[in-house]
Design an enzyme around this catalytic site. Sequence first.
Site, short mmCIF file in Angstrom:
data_model
loop_
_atom_site.label_atom_id
_atom_site.label_comp_id
_atom_site.label_asym_id
_atom_site.label_seq_id
_atom_site.Cartn_x
_atom_site.Cartn_y
_atom_site.Cartn_z
N SER A 115 -11.23 -5.39 -0.80
CA SER A 115 -12.05 -4.33 -0.21
C SER A 115 -12.67 -3.46 -1.30
CB SER A 115 -11.15 -3.47 0.68
OG SER A 115 -11.87 -2.41 1.23
N ASN A 117 0.80 -1.22 0.00
CA ASN A 117 0.00 0.00 0.00
C ASN A 117 0.83 1.28 0.00
OD1 ASN A 117 0.42 -1.31 2.64
ND2 ASN A 117 -0.35 0.63 3.46
N CYS A 171 0.72 6.71 6.39
CA CYS A 171 -0.16 5.57 6.14
C CYS A 171 0.50 4.24 6.49
CB CYS A 171 -0.63 5.57 4.68
SG CYS A 171 0.69 5.77 3.52
#
Length: 399
Positions: free
Chosen positions: A203, A155, A331
């Site tokens: 997701s 990510n 993040c």
Amino acid sequence: MNHVYLDNAATTPIDPRVVSDMHAASVEYYGNPSSLHRTGRMARDVIEKARVQLANLIGGNPDEIYFTSSGTEAANLALAGVAETCIGTNKQGGCHFIASSFEHPAVFETCQALKRRGVEVSFLPVNATGLVDPSDLSRAIRPDTRLVSVMAANNVVGTLQPIAELGRITRDRGVLFHTDAVQAVGKIPFHLKTQPIDLLSLSGHKFNGPKGVGALFVRKGVKLTPLLHGGGQEQGLRPSTENITGILGLGRAAEIAKQEMTSEVSRLVDLRDRIIDSVTASIPNAYLIGDRYLRLPGHLCFGFQGQEGEAIRVLLALDEHGIAVSSGSACSSHHTGGPSSVLMAMGMNPIQARGSLRISLGRFNTDTDVDYFLNILPKVVSQLRRISTNLSSSTKGHL
Ligand code: PLP
């Protein structure tokens, strides 16, 4: 003011086609899918259609898809669901898991929680370009290893792991293989009928679907213990009355992603590569983090040699120009606010690991967005260079 959203790895804007279907469905399909009457059966049909749409996207069978509330829940169900089958009940066999050392918290924190419950977890190194070496996995598998979990796409840096090879090694040793594919599904093709993947988490909000809905692919024959106990929905693996509208949105988003995959991948790769070439040419100390080619089509992560502390200021200055990007540390710091655990795992020192800029493109980004970003970024960094008092003389003039 311009608004250019380049943070699609954090979340994507929902596609208007998905919104419109969800809007209509939220009024029409209010029945409980477990009810036997027509209203209930209509709601059930919505769910089963979405299951087929999602299965088509990832190349699996519809009855191997279990809807969840998120990617996080799917990953928890995969890991804890396997752990429950070996903790306590089969102590002699042991319960050893392997994960990469730069997993998202959805996997990393689950591993930490499982360690407290007696699961032994080994973390595989990643190299400086963000890749796991399959030979490290071969060496790490033990007779008591039950599960290997390696994310399909990271990510923060966007690198793509050699999932097929890792899965094959794992399968040959009789161990289950889970991949957190939350960043990858909808962006690159999957063929689960042939890929050696037993469990896959995804997701909806990462591929222009709704938030608060995800799914776990569970290959037929794989035994998981449910995390929730209740009314038996989702074949008893994930009970609770289904989020019909969300599931419908996830299915529709999957259908659109599949239809547009080929053209979208090549469009985003062109935009991505244009950014890499331009940023590294116009900002001499900017460097790409992560493998140049083995990366998600729209995903970029840059560091600024010698001036890592500037990344967050660059982010804020871009925000003032209406450009939304992300900082690597924000993040991926496992909530400490410190250096990025992902970048540290890739061998960066804590100073370097504090300063990265993530730019993630998506379906609604255009050439014009990229032109605007490439016009503003060099101005922003040179302006910051002028006002910065902390620059070392050796790097002055380069940010
Ligand atoms: N895994 C990865 C790689 C992610 O990037 C994310 C979200 O950022 C998640 C898991 C969690 O997904 P969700 O937000 O649906 O819980």
